[in-house]
Design a protein around this motif. Structure first.
Motif, PDB file in Angstrom:
ATOM      1  N   UNK A  81       0.840  -1.213   0.000  1.00 13.04           N
ATOM      2  CA  UNK A  81       0.000   0.000   0.000  1.00 13.04           C
ATOM      3  C   UNK A  81       0.869   1.255   0.000  1.00 13.04           C
ATOM      4  N   UNK A  82       1.896   1.266   0.844  1.00 13.51           N
ATOM      5  CA  UNK A  82       2.791   2.423   0.888  1.00 13.51           C
ATOM      6  C   UNK A  82       3.561   2.584  -0.421  1.00 13.51           C
ATOM      7  N   UNK A  83       3.967   1.473  -1.017  1.00 14.32           N
ATOM      8  CA  UNK A  83       4.668   1.542  -2.298  1.00 14.32           C
ATOM      9  C   UNK A  83       3.748   2.135  -3.358  1.00 14.32           C
ATOM     10  N   UNK A  84       2.515   1.670  -3.401  1.00 14.01           N
ATOM     11  CA  UNK A  84       1.574   2.158  -4.418  1.00 14.01           C
ATOM     12  C   UNK A  84       1.341   3.657  -4.278  1.00 14.01           C
ATOM     13  N   UNK A  85       1.139   4.130  -3.068  1.00 10.62           N
ATOM     14  CA  UNK A  85       0.872   5.562  -2.882  1.00 10.62           C
ATOM     15  C   UNK A  85       2.119   6.387  -3.178  1.00 10.62           C
ATOM     16  N   UNK A  86       3.285   5.856  -2.840  1.00  4.16           N
ATOM     17  CA  UNK A  86       4.539   6.557  -3.118  1.00  4.16           C
ATOM     18  C   UNK A  86       4.807   6.600  -4.620  1.00  4.16           C
ATOM     19  N   UNK A  87       4.596   5.490  -5.311  1.00  3.78           N
ATOM     20  CA  UNK A  87       4.817   5.471  -6.755  1.00  3.78           C
ATOM     21  C   UNK A  87       3.801   6.335  -7.494  1.00  3.78           C
ATOM     22  N   UNK A  88       2.600   6.424  -6.972  1.00  6.08           N
ATOM     23  CA  UNK A  88       1.615   7.332  -7.570  1.00  6.08           C
ATOM     24  C   UNK A  88       2.102   8.776  -7.452  1.00  6.08           C
ATOM     25  N   UNK A  89       2.694   9.104  -6.320  1.00  3.15           N
ATOM     26  CA  UNK A  89       3.274  10.437  -6.101  1.00  3.15           C
ATOM     27  C   UNK A  89       4.391  10.701  -7.107  1.00  3.15           C
ATOM     28  N   UNK A  90       5.246   9.695  -7.307  1.00  2.59           N
ATOM     29  CA  UNK A  90       6.343   9.810  -8.278  1.00  2.59           C
ATOM     30  C   UNK A  90       5.775   9.964  -9.688  1.00  2.59           C
ATOM     31  N   UNK A  91       4.811   9.115 -10.047  1.00  2.00           N
ATOM     32  CA  UNK A  91       4.216   9.138 -11.387  1.00  2.00           C
ATOM     33  C   UNK A  91       3.651  10.522 -11.713  1.00  2.00           C
ATOM     34  N   UNK A  92       3.120  11.176 -10.710  1.00  2.00           N
ATOM     35  CA  UNK A  92       2.526  12.501 -10.903  1.00  2.00           C
ATOM     36  C   UNK A  92       3.539  13.631 -10.750  1.00  2.00           C
ATOM     37  N   UNK A  93       4.822  13.293 -10.793  1.00  2.00           N
ATOM     38  CA  UNK A  93       5.865  14.309 -10.779  1.00  2.00           C
ATOM     39  C   UNK A  93       6.167  14.898  -9.414  1.00  2.00           C
ATOM     40  N   UNK A  94       5.746  14.228  -8.345  1.00  2.00           N
ATOM     41  CA  UNK A  94       6.002  14.677  -6.966  1.00  2.00           C
ATOM     42  C   UNK A  94       5.469  16.087  -6.727  1.00  2.00           C
ATOM     43  N   UNK A  95       4.331  16.388  -7.322  1.00  2.00           N
ATOM     44  CA  UNK A  95       3.752  17.733  -7.185  1.00  2.00           C
ATOM     45  C   UNK A  95       3.083  17.942  -5.825  1.00  2.00           C
ATOM     46  N   UNK A  96       2.463  16.899  -5.312  1.00  2.00           N
ATOM     47  CA  UNK A  96       1.835  16.988  -3.991  1.00  2.00           C
ATOM     48  C   UNK A  96       2.924  17.179  -2.943  1.00  2.00           C
ATOM     49  N   UNK A  97       2.643  17.961  -1.948  1.00  2.00           N
ATOM     50  CA  UNK A  97       3.601  18.177  -0.867  1.00  2.00           C
ATOM     51  C   UNK A  97       3.940  16.844  -0.205  1.00  2.00           C
TER      52      UNK A  97
END
Length: 188
Positions: free
Chosen positions: A141-157
């Protein structure tokens, strides 16, 4: 003392500031380090093995954050490293071998969460298989949410993401262990 592997890793990281992974060659890295291609191949079979080495070296930083009171610090370190190495991570993610990021994150998180689950399971009658599943579930679960953050260019704080993870995970492992214990006592 810095090793040749360290210098090759730093070279690759620098190059990733301006190039994608598929546009970097062994010759580029060797030239930047002032070594021969043969010297590179003495240490690594290809650029991807160097990349894997980088991620595995970084996974070692989390060994001291493997209990209930420090796992959030360990996750924070992963997020800091990811943000500090943004181009490396994004270019790795976008390459055909983004498995390295998943492997790195899993190798860092799973042992940490296994120890957390074991600590919280003391005194509870929960099978080893169930405890391992809980650790695997939360790791993935943590990997998925972290990779989603990466996929979106780390725009979210990063802080916002970490806060959300903490809110969702707070006491959830304990509740999962309690439900497994109850299920083992009163099977369906």
């Amino acid at each position: 003392m810095k090793t040749i592997e360290y210098f090759m890793a730093e070279s690759l990281k620098r190059m990733l500031e301006t190039k994608t992974l598929d546009h970097i060659t062994v010759t580029d890295i060797a030239k930047d380090c002032g070594i021969t291609r043969q010297a590179f191949y003495y240490h690594f079979s290809d650029i991807y093995s160097l990349l894997e080495w980088i991620y595995l070296q970084e996974a070692d930083m989390l060994k001291s954050h493997r209990n209930i009171s420090t796992w959030q610090e360990g996750y924070h370190l992963i997020m800091d490293w990811t943000e500090d190495n943004k181009n490396l991570v994004i270019n790795t993610y976008r390459s055909i071998n983004r498995d390295y990021i998943e492997t790195f994150t899993y190798q860092a998180l799973y042992p940490m969460l296994c120890d957390v689950v074991e600590e919280l399971a003391k005194g509870k009658d929960v099978s080893k298989e169930s405890r391992e599943f809980i650790a695997r579930y939360y790791s993935l679960s943590l990997i998925a949410i972290t990779l989603d953050w990466v996929k979106n260019g780390m725009k979210e704080s990063k802080q916002h993401l970490e806060n959300n993870v903490e809110i969702v995970m707070k006491d959830s492992i304990i509740h999962a262990l309690d439900r497994y214990q109850l299920n083992q006592q009163n099977p369906l």
